[in-house]
Design a protein around this motif. Structure first.
Motif, short mmCIF file in Angstrom:
data_model
loop_
_atom_site.label_atom_id
_atom_site.label_comp_id
_atom_site.label_asym_id
_atom_site.label_seq_id
_atom_site.Cartn_x
_atom_site.Cartn_y
_atom_site.Cartn_z
N SER A 380 1.04 -1.15 0.08
CA SER A 380 -0.02 -0.08 0.02
C SER A 380 0.84 1.32 0.10
O SER A 380 0.49 2.37 -0.72
CB SER A 380 -0.89 -0.08 1.27
N TYR A 381 2.01 1.26 0.78
CA TYR A 381 2.71 2.43 0.88
C TYR A 381 3.43 2.67 -0.56
O TYR A 381 3.33 3.62 -0.99
CB TYR A 381 3.94 2.09 1.81
N GLY A 382 3.79 1.37 -1.17
CA GLY A 382 4.53 1.51 -2.59
C GLY A 382 3.33 2.28 -3.46
O GLY A 382 3.87 3.02 -4.14
N ILE A 383 2.25 2.02 -3.40
CA ILE A 383 1.05 2.32 -4.41
C ILE A 383 0.85 3.92 -4.06
O ILE A 383 0.90 4.69 -5.03
CB ILE A 383 -0.27 1.50 -4.35
N VAL A 384 0.78 4.06 -2.98
CA VAL A 384 0.51 5.37 -2.61
C VAL A 384 1.48 6.48 -3.00
O VAL A 384 1.38 7.67 -3.36
CB VAL A 384 -0.12 5.81 -1.13
N LYS A 385 2.98 5.96 -2.59
CA LYS A 385 3.93 6.86 -2.95
C LYS A 385 4.22 7.04 -4.32
O LYS A 385 4.51 8.11 -4.93
CB LYS A 385 5.25 5.98 -2.37
N LYS A 386 3.65 6.06 -4.99
CA LYS A 386 3.81 6.04 -6.56
C LYS A 386 2.53 7.30 -7.14
O LYS A 386 2.80 7.91 -8.09
CB LYS A 386 3.38 4.62 -7.26
N HIS A 387 1.78 7.33 -6.38
CA HIS A 387 0.63 8.42 -6.88
C HIS A 387 1.05 9.74 -6.19
O HIS A 387 0.37 10.84 -6.28
CB HIS A 387 -0.81 7.96 -5.96
N GLY A 388 2.31 9.78 -5.46
CA GLY A 388 2.75 11.14 -5.02
C GLY A 388 1.95 11.39 -3.84
O GLY A 388 1.93 12.64 -3.45
N GLY A 389 1.63 10.59 -3.09
CA GLY A 389 0.96 10.72 -1.84
C GLY A 389 1.43 10.25 -0.68
O GLY A 389 2.63 9.65 -0.85
N ARG A 390 0.76 10.07 0.38
CA ARG A 390 1.36 9.51 1.69
C ARG A 390 0.30 8.62 2.48
O ARG A 390 -0.97 8.99 2.17
CB ARG A 390 2.05 10.48 2.48
N ILE A 391 0.81 8.02 3.45
CA ILE A 391 -0.10 7.26 4.20
C ILE A 391 0.38 7.79 5.82
O ILE A 391 1.28 7.29 6.03
CB ILE A 391 -0.04 5.80 4.14
N ASP A 392 -0.60 8.41 6.42
CA ASP A 392 -0.25 8.84 7.76
C ASP A 392 -0.83 7.85 8.77
O ASP A 392 -1.95 7.34 8.46
CB ASP A 392 -0.63 10.13 8.14
N VAL A 393 -0.05 7.64 9.80
CA VAL A 393 -0.63 6.51 10.70
C VAL A 393 -0.68 7.21 12.17
O VAL A 393 0.28 7.87 12.58
CB VAL A 393 0.00 5.16 10.88
N SER A 394 -1.75 6.99 13.04
CA SER A 394 -1.71 7.41 14.26
C SER A 394 -2.65 6.59 15.11
O SER A 394 -3.44 5.83 14.63
CB SER A 394 -1.97 8.92 14.46
N ASN A 395 -2.32 6.69 16.57
CA ASN A 395 -3.53 6.13 17.20
C ASN A 395 -4.54 7.18 17.53
O ASN A 395 -4.11 8.29 18.01
CB ASN A 395 -2.74 5.67 18.40
N GLY A 396 -5.81 6.77 17.44
CA GLY A 396 -6.87 7.74 17.55
C GLY A 396 -7.18 8.15 19.06
O GLY A 396 -6.71 7.29 19.97
N ALA A 397 -7.78 9.30 19.34
CA ALA A 397 -7.69 9.75 20.57
C ALA A 397 -8.60 8.85 21.47
O ALA A 397 -8.25 8.57 22.85
CB ALA A 397 -8.41 11.28 20.79
N GLU A 398 -9.46 8.07 21.13
CA GLU A 398 -10.39 7.12 21.67
C GLU A 398 -9.91 5.60 21.49
O GLU A 398 -10.66 4.77 21.60
CB GLU A 398 -11.76 7.25 21.28
N GLY A 399 -8.55 5.67 20.98
CA GLY A 399 -8.00 4.34 20.97
C GLY A 399 -8.25 3.85 19.31
O GLY A 399 -9.03 4.56 18.78
N GLY A 400 -7.71 2.86 19.03
CA GLY A 400 -7.67 2.26 17.67
C GLY A 400 -6.80 3.19 16.63
O GLY A 400 -6.33 4.12 17.10
N ALA A 401 -6.60 2.39 15.59
CA ALA A 401 -5.71 3.16 14.68
C ALA A 401 -6.35 3.72 13.58
O ALA A 401 -7.44 3.59 13.28
CB ALA A 401 -4.74 1.85 14.02
N VAL A 402 -5.50 4.76 13.30
CA VAL A 402 -6.15 5.75 12.30
C VAL A 402 -5.02 5.65 11.14
O VAL A 402 -4.00 6.17 11.05
CB VAL A 402 -6.34 7.15 12.46
#
Ligand SMILES: Nc1ncnc2c1ncn2[C@@H]1O[C@H](COP(=O)(O)OP(=O)(O)OP(=O)(O)O)[C@@H](O)[C@H]1O
Ligand SMILES: [Mg+2]
Length: 420
Positions: A380-402
């Motif tokens: 997924s990272y490779g695909i999004v990078k090829k599109h000139g975009g990015r994937i941001d990751v964080s843990n949500g304030a209420e828990g869980g991944a975003v």
């Protein structure tokens, strides 16, 4: 403490035999004569050179005393004439050591003859070889994994093609069954209306016996129920068919993979929804899906690849949830940056801090062996990078991944519009 004699080696009580000294000065091995109190009585030049490596005393770098620090204690408790051989190591140095406690007295000294050979370099080379060997083994394992993945994706590609073919074939009959059902509904309601009109017009004119026969038939076929159920049945069939049509469309959208060779301008939400339908089987028992979607412009991308990214993120979210939870889909448009973003938040445990830096690494997975390949996010990272975009990751304030996929609306080289 013995004193250095000529700056090259220690001779507090050197062997008095000149031939022996000449021999000891000549050889490559370091030789030390040490008494049981660990005082060095003789060190040949090779020992002085070896001692340079340690050079704890800058005024006397040849001082061989630090060499003794490497020698195991047991060496000094050898019985007369006993021997010891082994290796002495610290972080930087490796010495092969042969020791003999000699039973006679040389020039008044009874003690140990130590023969040392510096094998640091060859040990380093061995360590290096071992490291490379391990690296090679790991690379081999990765290659084997990648080959497995390639085979898998080839299989998926042909399944995709097959699915697209079947979807295409199914579309035709669906089309005419659908239009037939519409006609059937109209015809049925017309016929029921006609029966009603006949009944209304004829009932007063029919004799008792005929009316009783008609009532008998009516009861037998449960006419009242049939006349209300028939339109419902047709409607339900139309709904069912509508669902089949949507699944087929999703299959077609999704398996566009490999066929959309170029960039297209597409409705990203459509891709997200059709991907959601594809993975619905995996999601439906665990996750409630909430949508907070904003209006987005058409985005220039490879739709099937972006769908693949959504699929990986949705499956990861579903796996993270475990038993039961929520997936929140959100999107937005940043006009100033000419970007859109799509986020997928789950109500799972989130991503541990020590795992976070590694999740995009190929083959990194915390799932049990045989469950995950650890390739989803790296692809997924490779695909999004090829599109000139990015994937941001964080843990949500209420828990869980975003996971937030950010994509540029336009690619540097503009393409034609296609929103099919
Ligand atoms: N939504 C999430 N919540 C918590 N951890 C996650 C989430 N998504 C990914 N991870 C972590 O990142 C790791 C790597 O994810 P990735 O999708 O690359 O591989 P995988 O899901 O383990 O296997 P694969 O996708 O190849 O079947 C996961 O094993 C998991 O530890
Ligand atoms: Mg995954």
């Amino acid at each position: 403490m013995p004193e250095p004699s000529n700056g090259r080696f220690w001779l507090p009580s050197p062997p008095s035999n000149p031939e022996l000294v000449a021999f000891l000065e000549m050889i490559e091995e370091a030789v030390l004569l040490v008494d049981p109190e660990r005082d060095i009585h003789y060190a040949n030049p090779a020992a002085g050179e070896l001692a340079h490596r340690f050079a704890t005393d800058p005024d006397d770098p040849d001082n061989p005393m630090p060499l003794l620090a490497l020698v195991p204690d047991e060496v000094f408790s050898l019985a007369a004439d006993e021997r010891w051989a082994g290796e002495a190591r610290d972080a930087d140095t490796a010495l092969v050591l042969a020791v003999r406690r000699y039973p006679w007295i040389i020039d008044g000294v009874a003690g140990h003859l130590l023969l040392l050979r510096d094998v640091t370099e060859s040990r380093h080379r061995q360590d290096e070889l071992r490291r490379r060997h391990t690296e090679l083994q790991q690379t081999y394992a990765r290659l084997a994994g990648a080959q497995e993945q390639l085979l898998q994706s080839e299989k998926m590609a042909s399944i995709g093609q097959l699915a697209a073919g079947i979807a295409h074939e199914i579309n035709n009959p669906i089309g005419y069954v659908h239009s037939n059902l519409v006609s059937l509904r109209d015809y049925t309601s017309g016929l029921l209306e006609l029966i009603g009109a006949y009944e209304h017009a004829l009932a007063p004119k029919l004799d008792e016996a005929t009316l009783a026969t008609i009532a008998g038939v009516r009861a037998r076929i449960d006419f009242d129920f049939v006349s209300t159920d028939l339109p419902e049945l047709i409607n339900e069939s139309r709904e069912g068919l509508e669902r089949v049509r949507r699944i087929v469309q999703d299959l077609k959208d999704f398996s566009h993979a490999g066929r959309d060779a170029g960039w297209r301008r597409v409705d990203i939400h459509k891709g997200l929804e059709s991907t959601l339908n594809i993975v619905w089987n995996d999601l439906k028992y665990r996750a409630r899906v909430e949508r907070h979607l904003s209006a987005l412009p058409l985005v220039e991308c490879h739709p099937s690849e972006i769908n693949q990214v959504f699929m990986n993120l949705l499956l990861n979210a579903s796996h993270a949830i475990g038993e039961r939870g929520t997936i929140v889909l959100a999107s937005g448009h940043d006009e100033a940056q000419d970007e859109v973003w799509i986020s997928i938040r789950d109500s799972g445990p989130g991503i541990a801090a020590e795992v976070l830096p590694r999740i995009f690494d190929p083959f990194f997975t915390t799932k049990p062996v045989g469950t995950g390949t650890g390739l989803g996010l790296s692809i997924s990272y490779g695909i999004v990078k090829k599109h000139g975009g990015r994937i941001d990751v964080s843990n949500g304030a209420e828990g869980g991944a975003v996971f937030t996929v950010v994509l540029p609306v336009h690619q540097p080289v503009r393409v034609g519009s296609d929103n099919t």
